[in-house]
Design a protein around this motif. Structure first.
Motif, short mmCIF file in Angstrom:
data_model
loop_
_atom_site.label_atom_id
_atom_site.label_comp_id
_atom_site.label_asym_id
_atom_site.label_seq_id
_atom_site.Cartn_x
_atom_site.Cartn_y
_atom_site.Cartn_z
N ASP A 61 7.87 8.74 -3.39
CA ASP A 61 7.75 7.41 -2.80
C ASP A 61 6.26 7.06 -2.76
O ASP A 61 5.44 7.86 -2.30
CB ASP A 61 8.32 7.37 -1.39
CG ASP A 61 9.83 7.57 -1.36
OD1 ASP A 61 10.45 7.51 -2.43
OD2 ASP A 61 10.36 7.78 -0.26
N VAL A 62 5.91 5.88 -3.25
CA VAL A 62 4.52 5.46 -3.34
C VAL A 62 4.22 4.51 -2.19
O VAL A 62 4.85 3.44 -2.07
CB VAL A 62 4.22 4.78 -4.68
CG1 VAL A 62 2.75 4.39 -4.76
CG2 VAL A 62 4.59 5.70 -5.83
N THR A 63 3.28 4.89 -1.34
CA THR A 63 2.94 4.08 -0.18
C THR A 63 1.45 3.75 -0.18
O THR A 63 0.65 4.38 -0.88
CB THR A 63 3.27 4.83 1.14
OG1 THR A 63 2.32 5.88 1.34
CG2 THR A 63 4.67 5.43 1.09
N GLY A 64 1.11 2.76 0.64
CA GLY A 64 -0.29 2.43 0.83
C GLY A 64 -0.86 3.14 2.03
O GLY A 64 -0.23 4.03 2.61
N GLU A 65 -2.05 2.69 2.44
CA GLU A 65 -2.78 3.37 3.52
C GLU A 65 -2.70 2.64 4.84
O GLU A 65 -3.41 2.97 5.79
CB GLU A 65 -4.24 3.53 3.11
CG GLU A 65 -4.94 2.22 2.78
CD GLU A 65 -6.33 2.41 2.21
OE1 GLU A 65 -6.98 3.43 2.52
OE2 GLU A 65 -6.79 1.53 1.47
N LEU A 66 -1.84 1.61 4.95
CA LEU A 66 -1.74 0.84 6.18
C LEU A 66 -0.91 1.60 7.22
O LEU A 66 -0.08 2.44 6.88
CB LEU A 66 -1.09 -0.52 5.90
CG LEU A 66 -1.75 -1.39 4.83
CD1 LEU A 66 -1.02 -2.72 4.72
CD2 LEU A 66 -3.23 -1.60 5.13
N CYS A 67 -1.10 1.24 8.48
CA CYS A 67 -0.41 1.94 9.57
C CYS A 67 0.93 1.27 9.86
O CYS A 67 1.23 0.85 10.99
CB CYS A 67 -1.29 1.98 10.82
SG CYS A 67 -1.77 0.36 11.42
N THR A 68 1.76 1.19 8.82
CA THR A 68 3.11 0.67 8.97
C THR A 68 4.00 1.34 7.93
O THR A 68 3.58 1.49 6.76
CB THR A 68 3.16 -0.86 8.79
OG1 THR A 68 4.52 -1.27 8.64
CG2 THR A 68 2.36 -1.32 7.58
N PRO A 69 5.22 1.74 8.30
CA PRO A 69 6.11 2.36 7.31
C PRO A 69 6.63 1.39 6.27
O PRO A 69 7.30 1.79 5.32
CB PRO A 69 7.27 2.90 8.18
CG PRO A 69 7.24 2.06 9.41
CD PRO A 69 5.80 1.72 9.66
N ARG A 70 6.31 0.10 6.41
CA ARG A 70 6.73 -0.88 5.42
C ARG A 70 5.73 -1.02 4.27
O ARG A 70 5.95 -1.82 3.36
CB ARG A 70 6.94 -2.24 6.09
CG ARG A 70 8.07 -2.22 7.13
CD ARG A 70 8.29 -3.59 7.73
NE ARG A 70 9.37 -3.57 8.71
CZ ARG A 70 9.81 -4.63 9.37
NH1 ARG A 70 9.23 -5.81 9.15
NH2 ARG A 70 10.79 -4.53 10.24
N ASP A 71 4.67 -0.28 4.35
CA ASP A 71 3.65 -0.35 3.29
C ASP A 71 4.09 0.53 2.12
O ASP A 71 3.54 1.60 1.87
CB ASP A 71 2.31 0.12 3.86
CG ASP A 71 1.16 -0.05 2.88
OD1 ASP A 71 1.31 -0.84 1.93
OD2 ASP A 71 0.13 0.61 3.08
N VAL A 72 5.10 0.06 1.39
CA VAL A 72 5.72 0.83 0.30
C VAL A 72 5.72 -0.01 -0.97
O VAL A 72 6.17 -1.16 -0.97
CB VAL A 72 7.15 1.25 0.66
CG1 VAL A 72 7.79 2.02 -0.49
CG2 VAL A 72 7.17 2.08 1.94
N LEU A 73 5.25 0.57 -2.06
CA LEU A 73 5.27 -0.12 -3.34
C LEU A 73 6.40 0.35 -4.24
O LEU A 73 6.88 -0.40 -5.09
CB LEU A 73 3.93 0.06 -4.06
CG LEU A 73 2.80 -0.89 -3.62
CD1 LEU A 73 2.33 -0.57 -2.21
CD2 LEU A 73 1.63 -0.82 -4.59
N ALA A 74 6.82 1.61 -4.08
CA ALA A 74 7.91 2.13 -4.91
C ALA A 74 8.58 3.28 -4.19
O ALA A 74 7.93 4.05 -3.49
CB ALA A 74 7.39 2.59 -6.27
N ARG A 75 9.88 3.39 -4.38
CA ARG A 75 10.64 4.54 -3.88
C ARG A 75 11.35 5.20 -5.06
O ARG A 75 11.86 4.54 -5.95
CB ARG A 75 11.66 4.11 -2.83
CG ARG A 75 11.04 3.61 -1.54
CD ARG A 75 12.05 3.53 -0.41
NE ARG A 75 11.48 2.95 0.79
CZ ARG A 75 10.76 3.62 1.70
NH1 ARG A 75 10.51 4.90 1.49
NH2 ARG A 75 10.28 3.01 2.76
N GLY A 76 11.37 6.51 -5.03
CA GLY A 76 12.08 7.24 -6.07
C GLY A 76 11.44 7.13 -7.45
O GLY A 76 12.14 7.15 -8.47
#
Length: 282
Positions: A227-242
């Protein structure tokens, strides 16, 4: 050719009339209509459903009557944008034909002559690359529609720009929590918000970098799903899963293509004052 202003409401019509008269001008306008029925499928429906866009079809006669009493405006057409991101070329041709027939009906009913019918945008781009709008089919079928009468206006921003933008971000960490593996980027949805806003996983390509400045072994994934995430303090900061990667290491670069539309421009740029990305124009 003069600019046509698309009017979204009766109040907006009154405001524009007042402004134009103050400047001794007459503004060419098109009334944007939220029709009672939608004729296209896509990711975001604008008409045929309760939205803040356009004038409700039941109020159209009132709006047209007001234009005849407003010397600062001149009604020149209709704006009938219906949906965002449609990928069905044949359905889009049918929508254009239906829009022209509808405009002709309104013009006849109110004894008007329209210069233009704006069918809006809506020609889609699948950001995952799984599907594509068949522009050749659209061009082939379009002459079968009744194209006589008003000039047809298209708004093709997304289709023209989506393919000409890329977002590249460095992998700054790889971690495994609660049975899922994450690649954390020096970046995120404050740079490229579209995947989070639309709820999909954006494909990415790994660009390997050999530099490793630390004295411990370089963490890496091989033939893995991440799962590709950003560095923000929120679990919604996601660019790709799987996202499947053959190999991915901290310090490598992930490149996301098809970012030229609704990427940076819709993002919350200053989330916690993280720095903006560097822009490179080729």
């Amino acid at each position: 050719m003069p600019v046509t202003i698309n009017v979204e409401s009766v109040h907006e019509l009154r405001r524009l009339d007042l402004i134009a008269r103050r400047h001794h001008r007459v503004a060419p306008i098109a009334l944007r209509i939220n029709r009672a029925t939608g004729t296209l499928t896509g990711s975001h429906r604008m008409t045929g459903t309760p939205t803040p866009f356009g004038i409700d079809e039941s109020q159209l006669s009132q709006a047209i009557a007001l234009t005849t009493q407003s010397p600062g405006v001149r009604l020149t057409g209709l704006h009938l944008h219906s949906v965002s991101n449609n990928l069905d070329a044949a359905a889009h041709v049918a929508f254009v034909a239906d829009s022209l027939a509808y405009a002709a009906l309104i013009a006849d009913e109110h004894r008007l002559t329209f210069d233009t019918v704006n069918v809006g945008g809506g020609i889609g781009v699948d950001p995952t690359g799984a599907a594509a709008f068949d522009l050749d089919e659209f061009s082939r079928l379009l002459p079968e529609a009744d194209m006589s009468g008003p000039r047809v206006v298209y708004e093709l921003g997304r289709y023209l720009t989506a393919e000409i933008g890329w977002y590249a971000a460095e992998v700054i960490d790889i971690k495994h929590t609660h049975d899922r593996t994450f690649a954390v980027l020096r970046g995120g949805t404050h740079h490229f918000r579209l995947p989070a806003a639309w709820g999909y996983s954006h494909p990415a390509t790994v660009i390997e970098r050999e530099d490793w400045p630390y004295p411990w072994p370089r963490p890496e994934l091989v033939n893995a799903t991440v799962d590709v995430t950003g560095e923000l303090c929120t679990p919604r900061d996601v660019l790709a899963r799987g996202l499947h990667v053959d190999r991915l290491r901290i310090g490598d670069i992930l490149v996301f293509d098809r970012c030229g539309a609704y990427g940076w421009t819709i993002s919350h740029h200053d989330f916690l004052n993280h720095p903006h990305p560097t822009f490179i124009v080729l």
